[in-house]
Design a protein around this motif. Structure first.
Motif, PDB file in Angstrom:
ATOM      1  N   ARG A 157      15.791   8.934   1.552  1.00  0.00           N
ATOM      2  CA  ARG A 157      15.758   9.323   2.996  1.00  0.00           C
ATOM      3  C   ARG A 157      14.293   9.389   3.482  1.00  0.00           C
ATOM      4  NH1 ARG A 157      19.631  12.732   1.987  1.00  0.00           N
ATOM      5  NH2 ARG A 157      18.404  14.616   2.434  1.00  0.00           N
ATOM      6  N   GLU A 158      13.680  10.527   2.607  1.00  0.00           N
ATOM      7  CA  GLU A 158      12.390  10.830   3.132  1.00  0.00           C
ATOM      8  C   GLU A 158      11.155  10.139   2.975  1.00  0.00           C
ATOM      9  OE1 GLU A 158      12.137  14.936   2.027  1.00  0.00           O
ATOM     10  OE2 GLU A 158      13.940  15.524   2.649  1.00  0.00           O
ATOM     11  N   ARG A 159      11.322   9.160   2.118  1.00  0.00           N
ATOM     12  CA  ARG A 159       9.939   8.474   1.523  1.00  0.00           C
ATOM     13  C   ARG A 159      10.459   6.990   1.693  1.00  0.00           C
ATOM     14  NH1 ARG A 159       5.697  10.688  -1.602  1.00  0.00           N
ATOM     15  NH2 ARG A 159       6.444  12.629  -2.696  1.00  0.00           N
ATOM     16  N   LEU A 160      11.423   6.265   1.009  1.00  0.00           N
ATOM     17  CA  LEU A 160      11.689   4.899   1.006  1.00  0.00           C
ATOM     18  C   LEU A 160      11.771   4.472   2.472  1.00  0.00           C
ATOM     19  CD1 LEU A 160      10.984   2.933  -0.928  1.00  0.00           C
ATOM     20  CD2 LEU A 160      13.473   3.070  -1.646  1.00  0.00           C
ATOM     21  N   HIS A 161      12.818   5.190   2.939  1.00  0.00           N
ATOM     22  CA  HIS A 161      13.131   4.689   4.577  1.00  0.00           C
ATOM     23  C   HIS A 161      12.217   4.880   5.532  1.00  0.00           C
ATOM     24  CE1 HIS A 161      17.771   4.759   3.804  1.00  0.00           C
ATOM     25  NE2 HIS A 161      17.125   3.382   3.559  1.00  0.00           N
ATOM     26  N   LYS A 162      10.850   5.721   5.229  1.00  0.00           N
ATOM     27  CA  LYS A 162       9.866   5.773   5.914  1.00  0.00           C
ATOM     28  C   LYS A 162       9.015   4.403   6.021  1.00  0.00           C
ATOM     29  CE  LYS A 162      10.103  10.245   7.614  1.00  0.00           C
ATOM     30  NZ  LYS A 162      10.119  11.556   6.851  1.00  0.00           N
ATOM     31  N   VAL A 163       9.072   3.705   4.892  1.00  0.00           N
ATOM     32  CA  VAL A 163       8.298   2.503   4.700  1.00  0.00           C
ATOM     33  C   VAL A 163       8.766   1.607   5.748  1.00  0.00           C
ATOM     34  CG1 VAL A 163       7.258   0.840   3.164  1.00  0.00           C
ATOM     35  CG2 VAL A 163       7.855   3.155   2.390  1.00  0.00           C
ATOM     36  N   ASP A 200       0.855  -1.194  -0.115  1.00  0.00           N
ATOM     37  CA  ASP A 200       0.003  -0.041  -0.043  1.00  0.00           C
ATOM     38  C   ASP A 200       0.813   1.207   0.167  1.00  0.00           C
ATOM     39  OD1 ASP A 200      -2.052  -1.612  -0.157  1.00  0.00           O
ATOM     40  OD2 ASP A 200      -2.872  -1.303   2.042  1.00  0.00           O
ATOM     41  N   SER A 201       2.034   1.110   0.919  1.00  0.00           N
ATOM     42  CA  SER A 201       2.660   2.333   0.837  1.00  0.00           C
ATOM     43  C   SER A 201       3.381   2.639  -0.571  1.00  0.00           C
ATOM     44  CB  SER A 201       3.875   2.158   2.091  1.00  0.00           C
ATOM     45  OG  SER A 201       3.607   1.967   3.247  1.00  0.00           O
ATOM     46  N   ILE A 202       3.885   1.646  -1.250  1.00  0.00           N
ATOM     47  CA  ILE A 202       4.582   1.769  -2.667  1.00  0.00           C
ATOM     48  C   ILE A 202       3.378   2.420  -3.423  1.00  0.00           C
ATOM     49  CG2 ILE A 202       5.417   0.412  -4.479  1.00  0.00           C
ATOM     50  CD1 ILE A 202       7.222   0.609  -2.287  1.00  0.00           C
ATOM     51  N   ARG A 203       2.276   1.776  -3.402  1.00  0.00           N
ATOM     52  CA  ARG A 203       1.250   2.337  -4.494  1.00  0.00           C
ATOM     53  C   ARG A 203       1.127   3.972  -4.116  1.00  0.00           C
ATOM     54  NH1 ARG A 203      -0.872  -3.138  -4.817  1.00  0.00           N
ATOM     55  NH2 ARG A 203      -1.633  -3.124  -2.867  1.00  0.00           N
ATOM     56  N   ARG A 204       1.370   4.590  -2.793  1.00  0.00           N
ATOM     57  CA  ARG A 204       0.923   5.738  -2.811  1.00  0.00           C
ATOM     58  C   ARG A 204       2.366   6.668  -3.051  1.00  0.00           C
ATOM     59  NH1 ARG A 204       0.192   4.865   2.326  1.00  0.00           N
ATOM     60  NH2 ARG A 204      -1.591   3.412   2.684  1.00  0.00           N
ATOM     61  N   ILE A 205       3.392   6.109  -3.412  1.00  0.00           N
ATOM     62  CA  ILE A 205       4.478   7.003  -3.501  1.00  0.00           C
ATOM     63  C   ILE A 205       4.709   7.409  -5.113  1.00  0.00           C
ATOM     64  CG2 ILE A 205       6.937   7.145  -3.421  1.00  0.00           C
ATOM     65  CD1 ILE A 205       6.796   5.535  -1.000  1.00  0.00           C
ATOM     66  N   ASP A 206       4.711   8.431  -5.659  1.00  0.00           N
ATOM     67  CA  ASP A 206       4.671   9.057  -7.050  1.00  0.00           C
ATOM     68  C   ASP A 206       5.835   8.673  -7.770  1.00  0.00           C
ATOM     69  OD1 ASP A 206       2.083   9.802  -6.479  1.00  0.00           O
ATOM     70  OD2 ASP A 206       2.566  11.800  -6.239  1.00  0.00           O
ATOM     71  N   GLU A 207       6.879   8.644  -7.040  1.00  0.00           N
ATOM     72  CA  GLU A 207       8.239   8.402  -7.606  1.00  0.00           C
ATOM     73  C   GLU A 207       8.498   7.071  -7.864  1.00  0.00           C
ATOM     74  OE1 GLU A 207       7.805  10.263  -4.847  1.00  0.00           O
ATOM     75  OE2 GLU A 207       9.004  12.129  -5.022  1.00  0.00           O
ATOM     76  N   ARG A 212      10.850   0.603  -9.974  1.00  0.00           N
ATOM     77  CA  ARG A 212      11.614   1.500 -10.981  1.00  0.00           C
ATOM     78  C   ARG A 212      11.040   2.884 -10.446  1.00  0.00           C
ATOM     79  NH1 ARG A 212       9.829   3.908 -16.105  1.00  0.00           N
ATOM     80  NH2 ARG A 212       7.922   2.918 -15.775  1.00  0.00           N
ATOM     81  N   VAL A 213      12.161   3.482 -10.278  1.00  0.00           N
ATOM     82  CA  VAL A 213      11.945   4.965  -9.642  1.00  0.00           C
ATOM     83  C   VAL A 213      12.473   6.057 -10.428  1.00  0.00           C
ATOM     84  CG1 VAL A 213      12.725   6.528  -7.620  1.00  0.00           C
ATOM     85  CG2 VAL A 213      12.311   3.822  -7.222  1.00  0.00           C
ATOM     86  N   ILE A 214      11.751   7.177 -10.441  1.00  0.00           N
ATOM     87  CA  ILE A 214      12.174   8.244 -11.310  1.00  0.00           C
ATOM     88  C   ILE A 214      12.481   9.698 -10.311  1.00  0.00           C
ATOM     89  CG2 ILE A 214      11.362  10.003 -13.230  1.00  0.00           C
ATOM     90  CD1 ILE A 214      11.680   7.663 -14.568  1.00  0.00           C
ATOM     91  N   ARG A 259       2.046  -0.363 -11.614  1.00  0.00           N
ATOM     92  CA  ARG A 259       2.358   0.115 -12.882  1.00  0.00           C
ATOM     93  C   ARG A 259       1.837   1.307 -13.158  1.00  0.00           C
ATOM     94  NH1 ARG A 259       2.984  -4.693 -17.195  1.00  0.00           N
ATOM     95  NH2 ARG A 259       4.456  -3.095 -17.939  1.00  0.00           N
ATOM     96  N   SER A 260       2.605   2.352 -13.195  1.00  0.00           N
ATOM     97  CA  SER A 260       2.166   3.764 -13.460  1.00  0.00           C
ATOM     98  C   SER A 260       2.672   4.248 -14.693  1.00  0.00           C
ATOM     99  CB  SER A 260       2.538   4.673 -12.272  1.00  0.00           C
ATOM    100  OG  SER A 260       1.890   5.831 -12.583  1.00  0.00           O
TER     101      SER A 260
END
Lengths: 152, 152
Positions: free
Chosen positions: A121-127, A84-91, A107-109, B144-145
């Motif tokens: 730091r601010e997004r992924l590590h908070k998961v 769920d967390s992953i789906r909410r992160i736009d990057e 895959r991250v942009i 997949r976005s």
DNA sequence: GATAATATTGGCAGAATCTGCCAATAGGGG
DNA sequence: CCCCTATTGGCAGATTCTGCCAATATTATC
């Protein structure tokens, strides 16, 4: 689903904005049955949608990273929460569950390396429940295709 | 490129078949300037194209593999030859040049494991100058976005 | 802050496209 | 061989597209 449907799918993968008229000519149908087939493929979920393909650098997004993630625990709840967390992160554009120890591949942009650092730091590590991450950067694109293979 | 262009890009990433009329309403423009902006984004290469997003399992394509490839040599010619070969193989949808030892990461689609095996033996191993390959299979898709992050 | 130059917009209208309906045709089973 | 079903092609009203022009907004210059 017959060969006409495959042809339609093929053409729409190559150009998703084809007019129904043009499409019908390419697959040798008249417009109305052609449109009916397209609508059906959409309704059945074979065609999941349409998207503009955008040049990332033009939007100032020049970093593509692939991130391998492993989880600490693999309980149902941990997994669900993580996903769920992953789906909410736009990057994070794509996320696959991978074989071999229940890892994920993301895959991250991001605009640049600095922004990517901040994203981690601010997004992924908070998961919650992430045990480790391992980033690889893409510094060139050889190929990107939207055309699925085989069904000619 | 201003905020209106970003809005247009955003909407077309979400639905690439939006009619110009509908699009113009969503971004608060009248149809004609809206269409002109879209044509311009296309001409400038910001919008590289449009594609139907197709459900792979519906086409009998249930295996997604990520393949790390390393080359034996990294001369200009070897590299060019390798990349040309990659572009000609339909099963390889994406190919990125990765940091760390000049590797490549491929995304490959196949009907099943057997077909994937055959793809590796009959296609991938025929490509010159490959030193090693390492396959990881995706057995689930979390996300997949097609919507790029940031420019709101 | 006024003015001129430039870029962008909205509206219009003919052309093209969409899309639902119906009769005609093609394909399969008995 | 005939009937039944599924699919097709054609038609027409409604909608959309798209190029042109005048009007408006934006920017630069003084």
């Amino acid at each position: 689903m017959d060969s006409k449907d495959f042809q339609i799918i093929r053409e729409l993968q190559k150009d998703g904005r084809l007019s129904n008229q043009e499409l019908s000519e390419r697959v040798n149908l008249s417009p109305s049955p052609c449109l009916r087939r397209v609508r059906n493929l959409e309704k059945e979920g074979v065609i999941r949608g349409y998207a503009a393909i955008v040049d990332e650098p033009s939007l100032g997004l020049s970093v593509t990273a692939f991130v391998r993630v492993t989880l600490e625990r693999h309980t149902e709840e941990t997994t669900r929460e993580f996903e769920d967390s992953i789906r909410r992160i736009d990057e994070i554009l794509d996320c696959y569950v991978m074989t071999g120890g229940s890892d994920y591949l993301l895959r991250v942009i991001a605009p640049d390396l600095q922004s990517y650092e901040r994203f981690v730091r601010e997004r992924l590590h908070k998961v919650k429940a992430i045990a480790s991450i391992d980033t690889g950067f893409a510094y060139g694109v050889v190929k990107r295709s939207t055309l699925l293979p085989y069904p000619v």
